[in-house]
Design an enzyme around this catalytic site. Structure first.
Site, PDB file in Angstrom:
ATOM      1  N   ASN A   9      36.053  46.001  44.240  1.00 35.35           N
ATOM      2  CA  ASN A   9      35.141  45.420  43.259  1.00 35.35           C
ATOM      3  C   ASN A   9      35.517  45.740  41.818  1.00 35.35           C
ATOM      4  O   ASN A   9      34.753  45.456  40.897  1.00 35.35           O
ATOM      5  CB  ASN A   9      33.718  45.894  43.515  1.00 35.35           C
ATOM      6  CG  ASN A   9      33.260  45.574  44.923  1.00 35.35           C
ATOM      7  OD1 ASN A   9      33.283  46.436  45.803  1.00 35.35           O
ATOM      8  ND2 ASN A   9      32.913  44.331  45.155  1.00 35.35           N
ATOM      9  N   MET A  35      34.292  45.961  36.395  1.00 35.38           N
ATOM     10  CA  MET A  35      33.600  46.237  37.641  1.00 35.38           C
ATOM     11  C   MET A  35      32.612  45.120  37.899  1.00 35.38           C
ATOM     12  O   MET A  35      31.847  44.718  37.034  1.00 35.38           O
ATOM     13  CB  MET A  35      32.870  47.556  37.550  1.00 35.38           C
ATOM     14  CG  MET A  35      32.211  47.927  38.860  1.00 35.38           C
ATOM     15  SD  MET A  35      31.685  49.620  38.853  1.00 35.38           S
ATOM     16  CE  MET A  35      31.957  50.073  40.565  1.00 35.38           C
ATOM     17  N   CYS A  36      32.662  44.648  39.120  1.00 32.69           N
ATOM     18  CA  CYS A  36      31.806  43.534  39.471  1.00 32.69           C
ATOM     19  C   CYS A  36      30.563  44.052  40.169  1.00 32.69           C
ATOM     20  O   CYS A  36      30.602  44.375  41.345  1.00 32.69           O
ATOM     21  CB  CYS A  36      32.583  42.591  40.381  1.00 32.69           C
ATOM     22  SG  CYS A  36      31.672  41.141  40.779  1.00 32.69           S
ATOM     23  N   LEU A  37      29.506  44.175  39.439  1.00 34.31           N
ATOM     24  CA  LEU A  37      28.250  44.639  40.006  1.00 34.31           C
ATOM     25  C   LEU A  37      27.290  43.455  40.068  1.00 34.31           C
ATOM     26  O   LEU A  37      27.102  42.761  39.079  1.00 34.31           O
ATOM     27  CB  LEU A  37      27.621  45.707  39.106  1.00 34.31           C
ATOM     28  CG  LEU A  37      28.123  47.136  39.224  1.00 34.31           C
ATOM     29  CD1 LEU A  37      27.305  48.033  38.330  1.00 34.31           C
ATOM     30  CD2 LEU A  37      28.049  47.614  40.659  1.00 34.31           C
TER      31      LEU A  37
END
Lengths: 154, 830
Positions: A80, A89-91
């Site tokens: 991620n 960061m892929c949140l």
């Protein structure tokens, strides 16, 4: 201006006073409350254990109405986190359509750390890493540990 | 409720000062009147029209709001007392006003979100006034969870989550979302109340004094309603100024003339803050703001803003990375093949499809079939794919042998390693350099004749891209995107021509391009030239244009329901704009009367249309006018009904007003003179009527004519039929060869059949002419004597070069030739 600073100031005070586990927060520059320097300790039960990851949390000017962005400054092997010089960061909670103005930065940081413990390969930016995570967890763990050793232990 | 004419006039005509004064007085709390009057005196330089209608200045189409706004003057007095009482202890305003006026001033600014300190002070004093302990501030319930500022009024959503009314309003009015800030539950209505604990479901309809269907807010009492409305007005951002303007144009004017400051247009268009939260700049500050942002580390009011990014192709700034991204997405091209290879990172942009096609030719496998070229994007990653495409789509072009041959896949060219995910740039480069050089497809040899190196096209592409990225001066800000370097864009014609000779013989230039003419966009005169830098691959230039034309025409026809009259009128309008007899804002104005379409649809049309104009100024004027319109009418919908003065010859008045406002402020801003061009002389003159250059006066007339539907000498029917009949007969020839010098009178009367009241009234506030000072004048400069000459000069240059550029390649002209060439190509493969 739009109330954002006040909120940011408040959250900064909270996070500094009572930081989430394994997380240290400071400002990149004392004069700028929109960019936060995050030190994230690799969680014990993860291949990132023992490493200290540096992250940059950038708050938009219209925070909290728009989500912050979180970037890994330390290279990390994670489905991620984009494996480039940005390290975005892929949140899920940081996506603009899922962001809630009531979400707090401490919550964001906690989620980020949890993502190190438990990557989310179904919502990955690095599909190959996600593939590997799903199919051969051991290899993944090994590389992640290697990278942690290599980049996150200064 | 008001006629459109009145509305327009409202913002145009200087009102008698008395009028403005009365209005302002009624808006201010009575105890502050002394001061208010003083303020009026201070502002007497401001054109009266600015204030007179302020009560109706916003919220177009909100019938309810509007109605209550009109009642407001009466209630104001009573309320003023309270406000004054509460805020008597507010911190003294920074400089100026005498303590006497403190109440009224504070009353205004503190009720806005203003700076937090003000709000806090407000709260504190409120606590004191109510006899509560000062510590009430510290209680969690009193602080809004979202903005961390003290709650003035509560907003309760059906999910019973609470925020302060300012946050709720911000979400609803500015971010245009009706979801709860806490849980994102959609709420058609929220309740603004002073009750800190009452649940949403416990409210009954009788509890509400006011209701706003548009924003979806029910107000428990009138005070809250008024506090809310205050936030939505066009309040001057100057902390010491209590003027609320009519709309953006008015506010810009006010700020400029009274405070000698400017506001950032990008910010006012896009930034989601209340009007008074915007910033005022001097011109140099504005420049700094645009380029670097006004981030001021360490300052209390630091914004974290780093400047508005600029498109390297267009030299146009955009509000933020997202806007720049969508601009690049819409206006420029990306190579989907390279994107796929790069996994979408570091997108490389090409200025237009021509440039992209050049890239396709050089670095990928473009199908050179005429139809495929027209279709665009028929390009493949590998030779094999291209062959497969040929077999599938153009089997007839191949001889039997060639077909059989084409079915064979040469395994030596197969590189399994290319399947391996690429995650390390440098590693990949090495690997490819070695690996692919070895096993090349022998059949591919004739294809890339330019590559002496044993590299495949994609490798070349990659390396070229790296080179470009390396050599490109890093722009001050990008969003990770790349623009192709200018050199890259310029070089192609040579190379592609050479290549075209190899593979596909140069197609014939297309002589007439009849379909192009249909829109009669061109004031293009016969010799067609091309501006060298922007002339990319001449092959596709004409084609692209033609497709765009076709697309625009089709869209327009559809939107007009294929009504031939309307379509031809549409054409007339466009050529009038091309010929500079109509300014961009007026053109858009006309569109509104012509099209019965949503703004979204119209927006698409206008954007496509703008792309067709070769002249940059035309294109940008049009887009600017459109954006202005959108900004003024959509972001801050204006209430109709502020108009109260009758309208006569308002077009002229409007120009005069513009002039007088510049004349006023010209002492402070010399730099603006430049953009006024011809108008400079006029603006410096004390009496703005006399020195109007020709361009102005005609346009003034025209504006007037277009707007006032009641003008006796145009009946709607005649105005529709006149241009249309003429165009139908005239349009085809005009298109390419003649300069459409229509007598101005004819376009001057766009049919406004039923006078389309909403559209025109919107324009009363929103036309770009008022929005940006430079706008109308620029348009008119072109219309003026010298201007038009140079404009058509450029156009003809463009044309001429296009023509010559076409020699090397072309579209449909050389069909026969094209076919033969295809054969050649195929033989080469076989």
């Amino acid at each position: 201006m739009a109330g954002g600073q006040k909120r940011i100031g408040k959250e900064l005070a909270e996070v500094t006073k009572d930081p989430p586990e394994g997380i240290t927060v400071s400002l990149v520059s004392e004069a700028d409350i929109y960019n936060w320097d995050i030190q994230l300790e690799g969680p014990e039960d993860s291949p990132y254990a023992g490493g200290t990851f540096k992250l940059l949390l950038a708050l938009p000017t219209d925070y909290p109405f728009k989500p912050p962005t979180l970037n890994f400054k330390t290279k990390v092997y994670h489905p991620n986190v984009s494996n480039d010089d940005k390290g975005s960061m892929c949140l899920g909670m940081l996506r603009s359509e899922e962001w809630k103005p009531s979400s707090k930065i401490s919550g964001v940081l906690r989620t980020a750390r949890n993502l190190l413990i438990e990557p989310n390969p179904d919502d990955a930016v690095e599909t190959q890493i996600a593939e590997q995570y799903k199919s051969s967890r051991k290899d993944f763990d090994k590389i992640a540990r290697d990278w942690t050793k290599k980049y996150a232990k200064a | 409720m008001f006629s459109s004419a009145e509305n327009i006039n409202m913002s145009d005509t200087p009102n008698p000062p008395v009028n403005g004064r009365r209005e302002r007085g009624s808006n201010a709390p009575p105890s502050g009147r002394g001061h208010t009057n003083q303020a009026v005196a201070n502002h007497s330089g401001e054109p009266g029209g600015g204030q007179a209608g302020r009560r109706g200045g916003r919220g177009r189409g909100q019938g309810q709001l509007n109605q209550s706004e009109r009642q407001r003057g009466g209630r104001r007095g009573g309320r003023g007392g309270r406000v004054n009482g509460l805020e008597i202890e507010a911190p003294p305003p920074p400089p100026v006003p005498p303590p006497l006026g403190l109440g009224s001033r504070g009353g205004f600014s503190a009720r806005l979100t203003g700076d937090a300190s003000n709000a806090e002070a407000d709260n504190r004093t409120k606590g004191k006034a109510n006899g509560e302990p000062d510590g009430v501030n510290e209680v969690e319930g009193e602080i809004c969870f979202i903005c961390a500022s003290p709650v003035v009024h509560n907003s309760v959503a059906p999910c019973n989550h609470r925020t302060c009314h300012i946050c709720a309003l911000r979400m609803r009015a500015l971010y245009k979302t009706k979801t709860c800030a806490h849980c994102r539950t959609h709420a058609d209505y929220v309740i603004f109340t002073d009750d800190t604990s009452k649940r949403f479901e416990d409210f009954t309809q009788s509890d509400f004094a006011k209701q706003d269907t548009n924003l979806g807010i029910k107000y428990e009492n009138v005070d809250i309603f008024e506090d809310t409305l205050l936030l939505l007005r066009y309040n001057c951002p100057d902390p010491d100024c209590d003027i609320a303007c009519l709309g953006w144009p008015d506010l810009h004017r006010h700020v400029k003339s009274l405070h000698q400051k400017v506001m950032c247009h990008l910010c006012t268009d896009y930034k989601k803050v209340f009007t008074h939260e915007h910033e005022l700049f001097t011109t140099s500050e504005l420049r700094k703001h645009e380029r670097f942002g006004d981030d001021n580390p360490g300052a209390v009011d630091q914004s974290g803003f780093k400047g508005h990014p600029e498109c390297g192709f267009c030299r146009q700034r955009f509000y933020g990375d997202d806007e720049l991204y969508s601009h690049c997405r819409d206006k420029h091209e990306r190579c989907h093949l390279c994107d796929r290879r790069n996994a979408g990172r570091q997108p490389q942009y090409y200025v237009d499809y021509n440039s992209l096609e050049t890239h396709f030719r050089r670095d990928h496998f473009l199908c050179l079939d005429r139809e495929c070229l027209e279709k665009k994007f028929v390009v493949f990653d590998s030779e094999i794919d291209l062959k497969a495409h040929h077999l599938e789509t153009h089997p007839n072009d191949l001889s039997k042998d060639a077909r059989r041959e084409a079915r064979r896949i040469d395994m030596s060219g197969f590189d399994y390693r290319s399947q391996v995910p690429i995650d390390n740039r440098s590693g990949r480069r090495d690997r490819e350099g070695r690996g692919r050089g070895r096993g090349r497809d022998p059949n591919a040899d004739p294809i890339p004749p330019s590559s002496a190196q044993p590299l495949r096209r994609d490798e070349l592409a990659y390396q070229r891209q790296m080179a470009i990225q390396g050599s490109q001066p890093v722009p001050t800000r990008t969003f990770g995107g790349q623009l192709t370097a200018e050199t890259f864009a310029v070089r192609p014609p040579v190379r592609s021509e050479a290549r075209a000779g190899d593979i596909n013989a140069p197609a014939k230039p297309e002589g007439g391009l009849p379909s192009l003419g249909s829109l009669s966009l061109g004031s293009e005169s016969p010799p067609r030239a091309q501006t060298s830098a922007s002339a990319l691959a001449p092959t596709a230039q004409e084609q692209t244009r033609r497709f765009r034309h076709a697309a625009v025409t089709e869209r327009a026809c559809n939107m007009l329901g294929n009504d031939p009259h309307k379509v031809s009128e549409f054409r007339t309008k466009i050529s009038a704009y091309r010929a500079s007899t109509v300014t961009a804002p007026d053109l858009i104005d006309c569109f509104f009367s012509l099209f019965d379409a949503t703004t979204v649809e119209l927006g698409k049309l206008i954007k496509e249309l703008a792309d067709l104009y070769e002249s940059d100024s035309k294109r940008s004027d049009l887009l600017k006018a459109w954006n202005d319109w959108k900004a003024t009418s959509e972001d801050y919908p204006a209430l109709p009904g502020s108009a109260s003065t009758p309208s006569v010859g308002q077009g002229g008045a409007r120009v005069l007003k513009l002039k007088s406002s510049t004349a006023q402020s010209s002492r402070s801003s010399a730099n603006r003179q430049g953009s006024w061009g011809l108008g400079a002389a006029a603006s410096s003159s004390p009496n703005p009527i006399l020195p109007l250059p020709a361009g102005y006066s005609t346009s003034a007339n025209r504006v007037g004519a277009g707007r006032v539907s009641a003008t006796p000498w145009i009946t709607p029917s005649s105005s529709t039929s006149q241009p249309s009949s003429r165009t139908t007969s005239e349009a085809p020839p005009t298109s390419r060869t003649t300069v459409p010098q229509r007598p101005p009178t004819e376009e001057a009367f766009p049919a406004l059949p039923a006078a389309k009241q909403p559209a025109t009234s919107i324009f009363g506030y929103g036309s770009g002419a008022m929005r940006r000072y430079g706008n109308v004048p620029t348009g008119n400069v072109w219309g003026g004597g010298t201007g038009s000459a140079s404009a058509s000069g450029t156009a003809s240059e463009n044309e001429g070069e296009e023509g010559s550029g076409n020699v090397g390649a072309g579209a449909s002209g050389g069909k026969r030739k094209g076919n033969r060439n295809k054969k050649q190509t195929l033989f080469q493969w076989g």
